[in-house]
Design an enzyme around this catalytic site. Structure first.
Site, PDB file in Angstrom:
ATOM      1  N   MET A 149      31.734   6.089   7.511  1.00 46.64           N
ATOM      2  CA  MET A 149      31.914   5.535   8.853  1.00 46.64           C
ATOM      3  C   MET A 149      32.420   3.944   8.655  1.00 46.64           C
ATOM      4  O   MET A 149      33.255   3.469   9.618  1.00 46.64           O
ATOM      5  CB  MET A 149      30.958   5.476   9.778  1.00 46.64           C
ATOM      6  CG  MET A 149      31.028   5.111  11.223  1.00 46.64           C
ATOM      7  SD  MET A 149      32.274   6.023  12.040  1.00 46.64           S
ATOM      8  CE  MET A 149      31.473   7.295  12.836  1.00 46.64           C
TER       9      MET A 149
ATOM     10  N   PHE B  23      -6.191  -8.251   0.160  1.00 47.72           N
ATOM     11  CA  PHE B  23      -5.305  -7.477  -0.542  1.00 47.72           C
ATOM     12  C   PHE B  23      -4.807  -6.436   0.521  1.00 47.72           C
ATOM     13  O   PHE B  23      -5.518  -5.735   1.109  1.00 47.72           O
ATOM     14  CB  PHE B  23      -5.892  -6.795  -1.778  1.00 47.72           C
ATOM     15  CG  PHE B  23      -5.275  -5.898  -2.467  1.00 47.72           C
ATOM     16  CD1 PHE B  23      -4.133  -6.342  -3.215  1.00 47.72           C
ATOM     17  CD2 PHE B  23      -5.458  -4.386  -2.371  1.00 47.72           C
ATOM     18  CE1 PHE B  23      -3.336  -5.323  -3.831  1.00 47.72           C
ATOM     19  CE2 PHE B  23      -4.624  -3.609  -3.103  1.00 47.72           C
ATOM     20  CZ  PHE B  23      -3.337  -3.944  -3.817  1.00 47.72           C
ATOM     21  N   GLN B  24      -3.212  -6.043   0.292  1.00 44.97           N
ATOM     22  CA  GLN B  24      -2.825  -4.944   1.324  1.00 44.97           C
ATOM     23  C   GLN B  24      -3.200  -5.347   2.567  1.00 44.97           C
ATOM     24  O   GLN B  24      -3.328  -4.293   3.569  1.00 44.97           O
ATOM     25  CB  GLN B  24      -3.100  -3.650   0.854  1.00 44.97           C
ATOM     26  CG  GLN B  24      -2.522  -3.378  -0.515  1.00 44.97           C
ATOM     27  CD  GLN B  24      -2.608  -1.747  -0.792  1.00 44.97           C
ATOM     28  OE1 GLN B  24      -3.549  -1.006  -0.433  1.00 44.97           O
ATOM     29  NE2 GLN B  24      -1.501  -1.370  -1.633  1.00 44.97           N
TER      30      GLN B  24
ATOM     31  N   LYS C 205     -10.985  -0.470   7.542  1.00 45.51           N
ATOM     32  CA  LYS C 205     -11.811   0.503   6.382  1.00 45.51           C
ATOM     33  C   LYS C 205     -13.147   0.287   7.004  1.00 45.51           C
ATOM     34  O   LYS C 205     -13.963   1.482   6.681  1.00 45.51           O
ATOM     35  CB  LYS C 205     -11.631  -0.356   5.081  1.00 45.51           C
ATOM     36  CG  LYS C 205     -12.114   0.520   3.896  1.00 45.51           C
ATOM     37  CD  LYS C 205     -11.823   0.316   2.676  1.00 45.51           C
ATOM     38  CE  LYS C 205     -12.200   1.253   1.863  1.00 45.51           C
ATOM     39  NZ  LYS C 205     -11.887   0.939   0.418  1.00 45.51           N
TER      40      LYS C 205
ATOM     41  N   GLU D 166       6.246   6.373   2.664  1.00 41.40           N
ATOM     42  CA  GLU D 166       5.845   6.560   4.088  1.00 41.40           C
ATOM     43  C   GLU D 166       6.981   6.785   5.063  1.00 41.40           C
ATOM     44  O   GLU D 166       6.866   7.391   6.223  1.00 41.40           O
ATOM     45  CB  GLU D 166       5.109   5.423   4.357  1.00 41.40           C
ATOM     46  CG  GLU D 166       3.593   5.197   3.738  1.00 41.40           C
ATOM     47  CD  GLU D 166       3.785   4.608   2.300  1.00 41.40           C
ATOM     48  OE1 GLU D 166       4.604   4.439   1.813  1.00 41.40           O
ATOM     49  OE2 GLU D 166       2.737   4.274   1.741  1.00 41.40           O
TER      50      GLU D 166
END
Lengths: 198, 591
Positions: free
Chosen positions: B495, B136-137, B186, B74
């Site tokens: 760097m 969940f999630q 959902k 993602e």
């Protein structure tokens, strides 16, 4: 750094650097302090989930001080009105106002500090007192026009409303007694006049 | 309208005049897809999961007009959307699931927030009745992203979905652009409502600023007329507003030299005699000297970042400052300015153009030319393969007609210093947040955006950052994108190594990547790309020639550059801008 070299450095500021420091309300001399003021800001926000969160989050996110915040319904049922008290130098206060304005949820942001305005705060104080002490206590709170909102055999609860200085004075006097609990609402504020009256 | 006409119209006209209840019911998933189509979305960078499975199912059924790009992480998706948005000027769209899908987007959202990139990120969410139950999630996406978004929405009712999408794109695109998160529970996706995409959007408390205040613009014009040594300081806002050409015209008319920020690269052609290049920590010596000596700094769509100003008290000590910006919160944020002009940069430049007069500034331009001669932007050519040579060769190969997407660190600074940008939107980088792993997915997103135009897209990376989102190489290969992926491989976190060498007495703590670096050629081949390696400075051009022969898949070029090369000039962190370390002078001389 010794005071002498500090003085010298301040003298070496260019006119533009002096202007910037003055505009920001920052100290010019190294041993000076920034000129920090307390500001009362009213904000109208949409009455939606998370709007209040965004306002308070802004203060922690940007490192601004937030002394008190009150929130409640306003004239318009779809909007809530906040009164915020914050401190900072001119640059920081200007930032607070601009950042508040740039939130999508805010519709009106106003710094009342330099406007002619009224401020009120409500305070509840619970004091332990037996029936024998009650009369003396009641005559003291009378001076502050405090109301008794509850009495139990062992306690009295007062309500006092007024500018913050009056509340501070009232709590100061009550410290001579057995104060058990103090609850303050934080300030609410409003301009004295309508916007067009000047 | 007569009664008869009215009834006739309702009988025949289909969607336009139907009231909400007449329309057929659609699921939230379909409403979302139709809304994206109505918004003109071309690409959705996304990754499915449990909370958004219904949206993917509808996508399969409806075959929408936009193309969904299945990214492999993602974060890569958000960077790809950023790259697409930066290259095209359109809004980038991301679709991910709840919980980890949303948290993986956080870096990309924060990056877009810092760099004012328009993104709309749709995140799945657990059903509304489970919100707050540690389902969940589940993740409080709105809470997590609150301080890194321009605004965010939790859609609680399917009837509000289409209007919310409209608002999200409007907020992301207008004013100072930024990321907007839309959280979709959902059950809202599954619920049904009539679909109607609103044509207009009204958001109380949000208005888009246009022209600048006339008095302020006049004051600015007077300040310009009175100035002996003016300097344009141009940032990314100029490109965002589409004002680059206007700025160029204004600079030419007034003979005012131009320095740009990292994000301002491309807003003014660096090949122009009035260009003094980039300013700031790794800006040119002459740009920084110009800043320290100018009497009027005209900041255009720039935000006085600390990498530009260094020690702010000592910055531009003689300059009065005009600041043109669309974001009120940027005005006098870091430095109080003398003449703020709140407005759309492009419009304000138009207003200013009418009021300014040509002037002779040859003394001031001569002074800048002398500084340029004193300390030009150069690097050593001693037979070793140096990264600057690679960047210059890329410039030569493409003649500047390419979109260059750099990562973060030394490669970013060399990419900024030695490419000599001439077009707006030809330089993309993660400037504000400094996200390593940005370049490869962002270049992929830019390549999707450039697919129809056919413009080359070059991703410049270090060997550190490129591995952070290397998985997207497979996506670029699957879509046959002719991406040119350049790795300036010095086997170090360059760097950090540079700071360790200069400021930490050469204690190279955990910056050597040699033990963990892969064989980049094999890695490229494993992803279905072409891998090339170059170790000799004599082979740089032939390597690029070979890479440009390939047009049907990405090419990864592993340039084994020397480890010790440092980015100069450099203003040490917190130092005054004229206290620079340059390639010509040793640090001791400058201290």
């Amino acid at each position: 750094m010794t005071t002498d070299t500090a003085q010298q450095e301040s003298i070496e500021l260019t006119p533009q650097q002096l202007f910037r420091k003055q505009a920001a309300g920052e100290a010019i001399l190294p041993n000076e302090e920034d000129s920090v003021h307390r500001h009362v800001i009213t904000v109208l926000i949409d009455d939606t989930i998370g709007a209040l969160n965004r306002v308070t989050n802004l203060f922690s996110q940007r490192g601004f001080n937030l002394e008190s915040v009150t929130v409640g319904e306003s004239k318009d049922p779809t909007q809530r009105r906040l009164t915020l008290v914050t401190t900072g130098n001119d640059r920081i206060i200007a930032q607070v106002l601009r950042q508040l304005n740039s939130l999508v949820d805010t519709t009106e942001v106003e710094d009342l500090t330099r406007e002619d305005h009224v401020e009120r705060e409500l305070c509840l104080v619970k004091v332990r007192s037996s029936a024998t002490e009650r009369t003396a206590l009641l005559s003291v709170v009378e001076v502050f026009r405090a109301n008794v909102v509850n009495i139990t055999p062992d306690s009295l609860t007062f309500e006092v409303t007024g500018p913050t200085a009056k509340i501070n004075a009232f709590i100061g006097v009550m410290k001579d007694y057995d104060v058990r609990e103090v609850a303050r609402s934080g300030r609410v504020a409003m301009r004295r006049r309508l916007a067009f009256e000047h | 309208m007569s009664q008869q006409a009215h009834t006739a119209q309702t009988a025949t006209a289909p969607s336009a005049d139907m009231t909400a209840t007449d329309r057929p019911l659609a699921t939230g998933a379909e409403i979302l897809i139709r809304s994206l189509e109505a918004e003109g979305v071309e690409y959705v960078f996304g990754h499915p999961g449990g909370a958004v499975i219904a949206i993917y199912d509808e996508m399969h059924r409806l075959q929408p007009s936009f193309e969904h790009i299945l990214v492999r992480h993602e974060q890569g998706g958000t960077h790809a959307a950023e790259g697409y948005a930066k290259a095209t000027g359109k809004v980038g769209t991301v679709l991910v699931t709840s919980g980890p899908g949303a948290t993986n987007c956080v870096t990309g959202i924060a990056d877009a927030y810092m760099d004012s990139i328009p993104l709309v990120v749709f995140t799945g969410q657990v059903p509304t009745h489970l919100i707050g139950n540690d389902a969940f999630q589940e993740c409080d996406t709105i809470g997590v992203t609150r301080s890194i978004t321009k605004h965010s929405f939790l859609v609680r009712d399917v009837t509000e979905l289409a209007a919310t999408v409209k608002k999200a794109y409007h907020l992301a695109r207008t004013g100072r652009p930024g990321p907007v998160v839309v959280d979709l529970p959902k059950d809202v996706i599954a619920a049904r409502a009539p679909f109607h995409y609103p044509e207009n959007v009204q958001i109380r408390g949000y208005s888009v600023i246009g022209r600048g205040n006339v008095d302020q613009v006049r004051k600015a014009a007077d300040m310009i007329a009175a100035s002996k040594k003016p300097l344009f300081y141009v940032g990314g806002g100029t490109i965002i507003s589409g004002g680059a050409e206007k700025l160029t015209a204004l600079a030419h008319k007034t003979s005012i030299p131009v320095t740009t920020t990292l994000h301002g690269l491309g807003s003014f052609p660096e090949t122009d005699p009035l260009s003094v290049g980039m300013l700031g920590m790794h800006g040119t010596w002459y740009a920084n000297m110009a800043v320290q000596n100018t009497d009027l700094l005209i900041a255009v769509g720039a935000r006085f970042d600390d990498r530009v100003t260094g020690k702010i008290e000592a910055w531009a000590p003689h300059a009065r400052i005009i600041h043109i910006d669309i974001d009120p919160a940027c005005i006098s944020k870091n430095i109080p300015v003398d003449c703020p002009i709140l407005g759309d940069v492009s419009m304000v430049l138009d207003q200013l153009e009418e009021l300014v007069q040509p002037a002779d500034r040859s003394d001031w331009l001569g002074q800048i030319a002398a500084w340029r001669e004193e300390c030009p932007l150069i690097f050593e050519r001693d037979g070793a393969l140096r990264p600057q040579q690679v960047v210059q060769a890329l410039r030569g190969k493409t003649n500047g007609e390419a979109v260059v997407v750099t990562d973060v660190g030394q490669n970013q600074m060399w990419g900024a210093q030695f490419f000599s940008y001439v077009h707006p939107r030809s330089h993309i980088t993660s400037g504000g947040l400094g996200t390593m792993g940005f370049s490869l997915p962002a270049a992929m997103g830019a390549a999707f955006g450039m697919r129809t135009i056919g413009r080359d897209v070059i991703s410049i990376n270090g060997d550190g950052g490129v591995l952070m989102n290397i998985q997207e190489l497979g996506v670029a290969a699957a879509h046959k994108l002719p991406l040119k992926v350049v790795i300036l491989n010095n086997n170090f976190l360059g760097m950090v190594r540079q700071w360790q060498e200069l400021f930490h007495e050469e204690r190279y703590s955990h910056t050597n990547l040699e033990p963990t670096n892969p064989d980049f050629v094999k890695l490229a081949e494993a992803f279905g790309c072409v891998g090339l390696q170059c170790t000799d400075p004599a082979d740089v051009d032939s390597t690029l020639d070979a890479a440009w022969e390939i047009t049907d898949r990405p090419v990864v070029m592993d340039f084994r550059v020397i480890t010790e090369e440092k980015v100069f000039p450099m203003v040490p962190a917190g130092a005054a801008t004229d206290n620079m370390i340059t390639a010509q002078f040793s640090p001791e001389d400058c201290a």
